[in-house]
Design an enzyme around this catalytic site. Sequence first.
Site, PDB file in Angstrom:
ATOM      1  N   ALA A 148      24.901  -0.464   5.864  1.00 40.31           N
ATOM      2  CA  ALA A 148      23.783  -1.185   6.469  1.00 40.31           C
ATOM      3  C   ALA A 148      24.357  -2.367   7.253  1.00 40.31           C
ATOM      4  O   ALA A 148      25.464  -2.842   6.971  1.00 40.31           O
ATOM      5  CB  ALA A 148      22.849  -1.666   5.376  1.00 40.31           C
TER       6      ALA A 148
ATOM      7  N   GLY B 193      25.338   2.152   2.835  1.00 35.83           N
ATOM      8  CA  GLY B 193      24.193   2.921   3.340  1.00 35.83           C
ATOM      9  C   GLY B 193      24.641   4.148   4.133  1.00 35.83           C
ATOM     10  O   GLY B 193      23.917   5.145   4.194  1.00 35.83           O
TER      11      GLY B 193
ATOM     12  N   GLU C 150      25.229   6.660   1.572  1.00 35.96           N
ATOM     13  CA  GLU C 150      23.915   7.097   1.056  1.00 35.96           C
ATOM     14  C   GLU C 150      23.239   8.053   2.030  1.00 35.96           C
ATOM     15  O   GLU C 150      22.608   9.028   1.631  1.00 35.96           O
ATOM     16  CB  GLU C 150      23.024   5.880   0.777  1.00 35.96           C
ATOM     17  CG  GLU C 150      23.502   5.133  -0.460  1.00 35.96           C
ATOM     18  CD  GLU C 150      22.794   3.820  -0.694  1.00 35.96           C
ATOM     19  OE1 GLU C 150      22.652   3.046   0.266  1.00 35.96           O
ATOM     20  OE2 GLU C 150      22.388   3.562  -1.836  1.00 35.96           O
TER      21      GLU C 150
ATOM     22  N   GLU D 270      29.295  -2.264  -1.804  1.00 33.76           N
ATOM     23  CA  GLU D 270      28.235  -3.232  -2.115  1.00 33.76           C
ATOM     24  C   GLU D 270      28.676  -4.251  -3.163  1.00 33.76           C
ATOM     25  O   GLU D 270      28.341  -5.434  -3.086  1.00 33.76           O
ATOM     26  CB  GLU D 270      26.981  -2.504  -2.625  1.00 33.76           C
ATOM     27  CG  GLU D 270      26.117  -1.888  -1.528  1.00 33.76           C
ATOM     28  CD  GLU D 270      26.547  -0.480  -1.157  1.00 33.76           C
ATOM     29  OE1 GLU D 270      27.703  -0.096  -1.452  1.00 33.76           O
ATOM     30  OE2 GLU D 270      25.737   0.245  -0.550  1.00 33.76           O
TER      31      GLU D 270
HETATM   32  N1  DAK Z   1      27.488  -4.401   9.435  1.00 34.71           N
HETATM   33  C1  DAK Z   1      27.644  -5.074  10.585  1.00 34.71           C
HETATM   34  N2  DAK Z   1      28.753  -4.976  11.351  1.00 34.71           N
HETATM   35  C2  DAK Z   1      29.742  -4.170  10.941  1.00 34.71           C
HETATM   36  C3  DAK Z   1      29.642  -3.431   9.731  1.00 34.71           C
HETATM   37  C4  DAK Z   1      28.445  -3.576   8.963  1.00 34.71           C
HETATM   38  N3  DAK Z   1      28.243  -2.882   7.842  1.00 34.71           N
HETATM   39  N4  DAK Z   1      30.780  -2.733   9.560  1.00 34.71           N
HETATM   40  C5  DAK Z   1      31.554  -3.005  10.633  1.00 34.71           C
HETATM   41  N5  DAK Z   1      30.941  -3.875  11.468  1.00 34.71           N
HETATM   42  C6  DAK Z   1      31.442  -4.411  12.723  1.00 34.71           C
HETATM   43  C7  DAK Z   1      32.519  -5.475  12.485  1.00 34.71           C
HETATM   44  O1  DAK Z   1      31.936  -6.725  12.227  1.00 34.71           O
HETATM   45  C8  DAK Z   1      33.249  -5.420  13.817  1.00 34.71           C
HETATM   46  O2  DAK Z   1      32.476  -6.124  14.771  1.00 34.71           O
HETATM   47  P1  DAK Z   1      33.213  -7.147  15.831  1.00 34.71           P
HETATM   48  O3  DAK Z   1      33.970  -8.107  14.986  1.00 34.71           O
HETATM   49  O4  DAK Z   1      34.125  -6.235  16.641  1.00 34.71           O
HETATM   50  O5  DAK Z   1      32.080  -7.733  16.615  1.00 34.71           O
HETATM   51  C9  DAK Z   1      33.201  -3.954  14.205  1.00 34.71           C
HETATM   52  O6  DAK Z   1      32.131  -3.394  13.450  1.00 34.71           O
HETATM   53  C10 DAK Z   1      34.490  -3.219  13.868  1.00 34.71           C
HETATM   54  O7  DAK Z   1      34.770  -3.461  12.501  1.00 34.71           O
HETATM   55  P2  DAK Z   1      36.202  -4.023  11.978  1.00 34.71           P
HETATM   56  O8  DAK Z   1      36.866  -4.850  13.035  1.00 34.71           O
HETATM   57  O9  DAK Z   1      35.964  -4.666  10.672  1.00 34.71           O
HETATM   58  O10 DAK Z   1      37.006  -2.673  11.822  1.00 34.71           O
HETATM   59  P3  DAK Z   1      38.157  -2.333  10.775  1.00 34.71           P
HETATM   60  O11 DAK Z   1      38.683  -0.996  11.128  1.00 34.71           O
HETATM   61  O12 DAK Z   1      39.131  -3.458  10.665  1.00 34.71           O
HETATM   62  O13 DAK Z   1      37.412  -2.235   9.368  1.00 34.71           O
HETATM   63  C11 DAK Z   1      35.695  -1.474   7.856  1.00 34.71           C
HETATM   64  C12 DAK Z   1      36.487  -1.214   9.158  1.00 34.71           C
HETATM   65  C13 DAK Z   1      34.614  -0.368   7.750  1.00 34.71           C
HETATM   66  C14 DAK Z   1      36.633  -1.362   6.659  1.00 34.71           C
HETATM   67  C15 DAK Z   1      35.064  -2.887   7.898  1.00 34.71           C
HETATM   68  O14 DAK Z   1      34.376  -3.031   9.140  1.00 34.71           O
HETATM   69  C16 DAK Z   1      34.103  -3.121   6.771  1.00 34.71           C
HETATM   70  O15 DAK Z   1      34.479  -3.426   5.656  1.00 34.71           O
HETATM   71  N6  DAK Z   1      32.795  -3.046   7.099  1.00 34.71           N
HETATM   72  C17 DAK Z   1      31.735  -3.366   6.156  1.00 34.71           C
HETATM   73  C18 DAK Z   1      31.543  -2.306   5.092  1.00 34.71           C
HETATM   74  C19 DAK Z   1      30.388  -2.682   4.208  1.00 34.71           C
HETATM   75  O16 DAK Z   1      30.517  -3.578   3.372  1.00 34.71           O
HETATM   76  N7  DAK Z   1      29.249  -2.094   4.478  1.00 34.71           N
HETATM   77  C20 DAK Z   1      27.928  -2.553   3.969  1.00 34.71           C
HETATM   78  C21 DAK Z   1      27.682  -2.178   2.526  1.00 34.71           C
HETATM   79  S1  DAK Z   1      26.090  -2.732   1.964  1.00 34.71           S
HETATM   80  C22 DAK Z   1      18.761  -0.010   3.157  1.00 34.71           C
HETATM   81  C23 DAK Z   1      19.564   1.098   3.026  1.00 34.71           C
HETATM   82  C24 DAK Z   1      20.889   0.930   2.675  1.00 34.71           C
HETATM   83  C25 DAK Z   1      21.437  -0.324   2.422  1.00 34.71           C
HETATM   84  C26 DAK Z   1      20.636  -1.432   2.539  1.00 34.71           C
HETATM   85  C27 DAK Z   1      19.287  -1.301   2.889  1.00 34.71           C
HETATM   86  N8  DAK Z   1      17.347   0.152   3.525  1.00 34.71           N
HETATM   87  C28 DAK Z   1      16.772   1.456   3.837  1.00 34.71           C
HETATM   88  C29 DAK Z   1      16.483  -1.002   3.579  1.00 34.71           C
HETATM   89  C30 DAK Z   1      22.885  -0.394   2.147  1.00 34.71           C
HETATM   90  C31 DAK Z   1      23.644  -1.542   2.046  1.00 34.71           C
HETATM   91  C32 DAK Z   1      25.058  -1.462   2.448  1.00 34.71           C
HETATM   92  O17 DAK Z   1      25.482  -0.550   3.112  1.00 34.71           O
END
Ligand code: DAK
Length: 259
Positions: free
Chosen positions: A67, A110, A113, A133
């Site tokens: 997400a 997400g 999911e 998460e």
């Molecule tokens: N959100 C926003 N931006 C994101 C992102 C995310 N989840 N994942 C990556 N980006 C963005 C980064 O900020 C970066 O943007 P800029 O800095 O270039 O502007 C760009 O994508 C490229 O990412 P990285 O530079 O970080 O790339 P790397 O290869 O170094 O790293 C990575 C890739 C996937 C390991 C890293 O980006 C990362 O850790 N990303 C976050 C992973 C994460 O924690 N995901 C969220 C989990 S919480 C819902 C349904 C589901 C959910 C909630 C509500 N509803 C239906 C209401 C679920 C919640 C979650 O998913």
Amino acid sequence: MNNRYELIEVSTQGSIGVVALNRPKVLNAINRPMVAEIVRAIEDFDRDDNVKVIVLSGNGRAFAAGADIDEMSNATAIELELLNQFTDWDRLAWVKKPIIGAVQGFALGGGFELALCCDILFAAHDAEFGFPEISLGVMPGAGGTQRLTKLMGKSKAMEWLLTGERMSAKEALHYGVINRVVSKELLQEETMKFANKIAKQAPLSLRLIKESVLKAVDYSIYEGMQYERKNFYLLFASKDQKEGMRAFQEKRKPNFEGE
Ligand code: DAK
């Protein structure tokens, strides 16, 4: 290509409806408008008689990195309760046609999911699945703890969910989370080949088999078998059952019409 969408790409290729997440700059981070578009596109395909199977993929180097954290970071509990956006997401569980996911790169949070909402999953060798998460101080909320546990069992799911570590495509295959691992270059082609193969089957059989398999996850064996049997009987009311069996007797290929 359908231009009613801004955050996904939607197209049909023969009898396959294709939905591709399309925010590659942020690794297809799923924001709220994107959830609405994904659900709308998939439900439209579900109602379209020309579409038999749906393929879901992500453009760029990820399936979806979760997400959108920028959108979520300042959310309040009450706002989330009132938005009630999970009910949109839950509608994916009611889709009758098979959904096949093609995952390359990250399928996190997400994104994982969403992948777990698919009925069949193909992944590229570089695919990485995980629930980060825990490292954000939250937990999965769109089915992650439930669907992963039903797929791989309590002990293993607990380990992945509590550590937030990423599972390789090979590990995901080993634990029965995905169906196939293929090279990145061939991912879309192999997924479409498989989609086209099952799209040739009798549509009502596809529909009722999918429904019955999903019931096996939640029902007792007795209830599940009663459910299966009723669906088996129901198919004898279809023209395709008559056509399928007649084609066998006449030693020719069946011509299924979905009726
Ligand atoms: N959100 C926003 N931006 C994101 C992102 C995310 N989840 N994942 C990556 N980006 C963005 C980064 O900020 C970066 O943007 P800029 O800095 O270039 O502007 C760009 O994508 C490229 O990412 P990285 O530079 O970080 O790339 P790397 O290869 O170094 O790293 C990575 C890739 C996937 C390991 C890293 O980006 C990362 O850790 N990303 C976050 C992973 C994460 O924690 N995901 C969220 C989990 S919480 C819902 C349904 C589901 C959910 C909630 C509500 N509803 C239906 C209401 C679920 C919640 C979650 O998913």
